[in-house]
Enzyme design. Structure first.
Site, PDB file in Angstrom:
ATOM      1  N   ARG A   1     -26.892  51.884  51.347  1.00 57.59           N
ATOM      2  CA  ARG A   1     -27.227  51.170  50.116  1.00 57.59           C
ATOM      3  C   ARG A   1     -27.016  49.688  50.371  1.00 57.59           C
ATOM      4  NH1 ARG A   1     -25.655  52.449  43.950  1.00 57.59           N
ATOM      5  NH2 ARG A   1     -27.332  53.917  44.373  1.00 57.59           N
TER       6      ARG A   1
ATOM      7  N   ARG B   1     -22.291  57.733  41.675  1.00 58.12           N
ATOM      8  CA  ARG B   1     -23.015  58.993  41.846  1.00 58.12           C
ATOM      9  C   ARG B   1     -23.577  59.174  43.256  1.00 58.12           C
ATOM     10  NH1 ARG B   1     -22.803  57.490  36.763  1.00 58.12           N
ATOM     11  NH2 ARG B   1     -23.043  55.488  37.781  1.00 58.12           N
ATOM     12  N   THR B   2     -24.299  58.186  43.746  1.00 59.27           N
ATOM     13  CA  THR B   2     -25.032  58.359  45.006  1.00 59.27           C
ATOM     14  C   THR B   2     -24.080  58.541  46.180  1.00 59.27           C
ATOM     15  OG1 THR B   2     -26.691  56.894  44.046  1.00 59.27           O
ATOM     16  CG2 THR B   2     -26.920  57.411  46.384  1.00 59.27           C
TER      17      THR B   2
ATOM     18  N   LYS C   1     -16.217  39.119  56.969  1.00 63.67           N
ATOM     19  CA  LYS C   1     -15.914  38.039  57.929  1.00 63.67           C
ATOM     20  C   LYS C   1     -17.186  37.380  58.439  1.00 63.67           C
ATOM     21  CE  LYS C   1     -12.061  40.842  59.587  1.00 63.67           C
ATOM     22  NZ  LYS C   1     -11.667  41.718  60.701  1.00 63.67           N
TER      23      LYS C   1
ATOM     24  N   HIS D   1     -35.292  53.924  45.534  1.00 65.13           N
ATOM     25  CA  HIS D   1     -34.104  54.796  45.497  1.00 65.13           C
ATOM     26  C   HIS D   1     -34.668  56.224  45.585  1.00 65.13           C
ATOM     27  CE1 HIS D   1     -30.229  56.364  44.794  1.00 65.13           C
ATOM     28  NE2 HIS D   1     -29.884  55.745  43.682  1.00 65.13           N
TER      29      HIS D   1
END
Ligand code: CP
Length: 334
Positions: free
Chosen positions: A130, A80-81, A108, A158
Site C-alpha cells: 500500500r 482492514r486490508t 531516514k 484498490h
C-alpha cells in the site's frame, strides 16, 4: 503443486459450491482490475467461494502456501486490508511479516526502490504493497522479481477491495450482471471507485456514480457508468448502494462548504435508501465517516453488509494469494 497440500484437497466443496481451480492466474502481479480479464475475475471470485469455507473450520489453516514468504509493506495507514491480508496469509500457512513505513528506514530517507530491493534480497515470494502514490505498485511490479499485490495505491486502484465488494454482491444476490449499483460519495479521490467501476461494468452491472460536481472525476461516462449529482436518481431502484468516504486527507482545497451540508445533500440516510429496492445492500469499504457520507442507523441496520465485506476480504485475499503463488503455470509467466 501437490494436490495433497492444496485447498482443493483440504476444502472439500459442498454441494453446489465451486471447485478449486487446478491452476493459478497466468500473471506475476495483481496491480489493478484494469489488467484482469472477465475470466480471471470470475476465477478469483470462484476460488474465494471455496476459500471461505476454510474460515468456518475449527482449525482455520491449510498448507497451500507452506514455504512461501509474503511481506506486507504498508506505507499508508490501514486496518482492514493489512489485517485481512495477514490473516489470509496465515490461513494458507505462508511465512508472513509486516513492514510499516513509520518503523522502517523510509523515515531516514531511503527510497521506495532501495527499500524494496533490500527486502527482495531476503527472497520473498510476494509483496503486498500500500502506498500513497498512484502508480507505485506498477513501478514495483516492473523492478521486482517477487509478485506484487496492490493493497491500494494513491487514487489509482484498490483491486482486492473491488473483488471483495463484487464477491459480497454476488454472494447475496446470486449474480452481478443486470444489477443496479449506486456508488456515492467522494469519487474524485477514491481508488475503490476506480477499481469497482471497471470490475462491475465489465461484469454487466448497471453502475451509477453520484457525488458533488467538485468531487466528480472527468471521463467516467466512457466506462459505461451513469453519472449524476442527484443522489435520489442514483439510489432509485438500486440493488446495492456503496458509500465512499470523504477523504479529507487527500483534499487540498474546499470541495464543499461544510461536512454538515455535505451530509444534508449527499449523505445516505434511511429515508433516502427507501428509494432503492427493499432488499438493497448497503455497502461501505471503510473506514466510515458516520454522519458524513452515511447515517449510523443505516450503517448498523439490517440492510448493511459492511462487516460481511470485511469477512469476505479474507476469502478474496486468500484466493488472490493462492492463485498468484500456487498456480501450476506460475513459472511459465514471462
Ligand atoms: N477498505 C480499506 O482499504 O480499509 P483500510 O484502509 O482500513 O485498509
Amino acid at each position: 503443486m501437490n494436490p495433497e497440500t492444496t485447498p482443493s484437497a483440504a476444502a472439500a466443496p459442498q454441494a453446489g459450491e465451486p471447485r478449486m481451480p487446478a491452476s493459478g492466474l497466468r500473471r506475476k502481479d495483481l496491480v489493478g482490475i484494469a489488467e484482469l480479464t472477465v475470466e480471471e475475475i470470475a476465477l478469483i471470485l470462484d476460488t474465494a467461494a471455496a476459500m471461505k469455507e476454510i474460515s468456518s473450520r475449527p482449525i482455520k489453516k491449510v498448507p497451500a502456501l507452506r514455504g512461501k514468504t509474503v511481506v506486507n509493506l504498508f506505507f499508508e495507514a490501514s486496518t482492514r486490508t493489512r489485517t485481512s491480508f495477514e490473516i489470509a496469509e496465515k490461513r494458507l500457512s505462508a511465512d508472513t511479516l509486516n513492514i510499516a513505513a513509520s518503523t522502517s528506514s523510509v523515515v531516514k530517507g531511503e527510497t521506495l526502490a532501495d527499500t524494496v530491493h533490500n527486502i527482495e534480497a531476503m527472497s520473498p515470494d510476494l509483496l503486498v504493497v500500500r502506498h500513497s502514490s498512484s502508480g507505485a505498485c506498477h513501478f514495483l511490479s516492473r523492478i521486482c522479481r517477487a509478485g506484487v499485490i496492490n493493497a491500494g495505491d494513491g487514487m489509482h486502484e484498490h483491486p482486492t477491495q473491488a473483488l471483495l465488494d463484487a464477491f459480497t454482491i454476488r454472494e447475496r444476490k446470486g449474480r452481478i450482471a443486470g444489477l443496479k449499483v449506486a456508488i456515492c460519495g467522494d469519487l474524485l479521490h477514491s481508488r475503490v471507485l476506480r477499481s469497482n467501476v471497471q470490475l462491475l461494468t465489465r461484469m454487466g452491472a448497471d453502475v451509477w456514480l453520484c457525488g458533488p460536481p467538485t468531487l466528480m472525476p472527468v471521463g467516467f461516462e466512457r466506462t459505461g457508468a451513469h453519472v449524476t449529482s442527484s443522489i435520489d436518481e442514483a439510489v432509485e431502484g438500486a440493488d446495492a448502494v456503496m458509500m465512499l468516504r470523504i477523504q479529507l486527507e487527500r483534499m487540498l482545497g474546499g470541495y464543499f462548504p461544510t461536512l454538515r451540508e455535505y451530509f444534508n445533500v449527499f449523505g445516505m440516510t434511511p429515508a433516502r435508501v427507501r428509494r432503492a429496492r427493499p432488499d438493497v445492500l448497503v455497502m461501505h469499504p471503510g473506514p466510515m465517516n458516520r454522519g458524513v457520507e452515511i447515517d449510523s442507523e443505516l450503517a448498523d441496520g439490517p440492510s448493511s453488509v459492511i462487516l460481511d465485506q470485511v469477512a469476505n476480504g479474507v476469502a478474496v485475499r486468500m484466493a488472490v494469494l493462492y492463485l498468484l503463488s500456487g498456480g501450476a503455470d506460475h513459472e511459465a509467466v514471462a
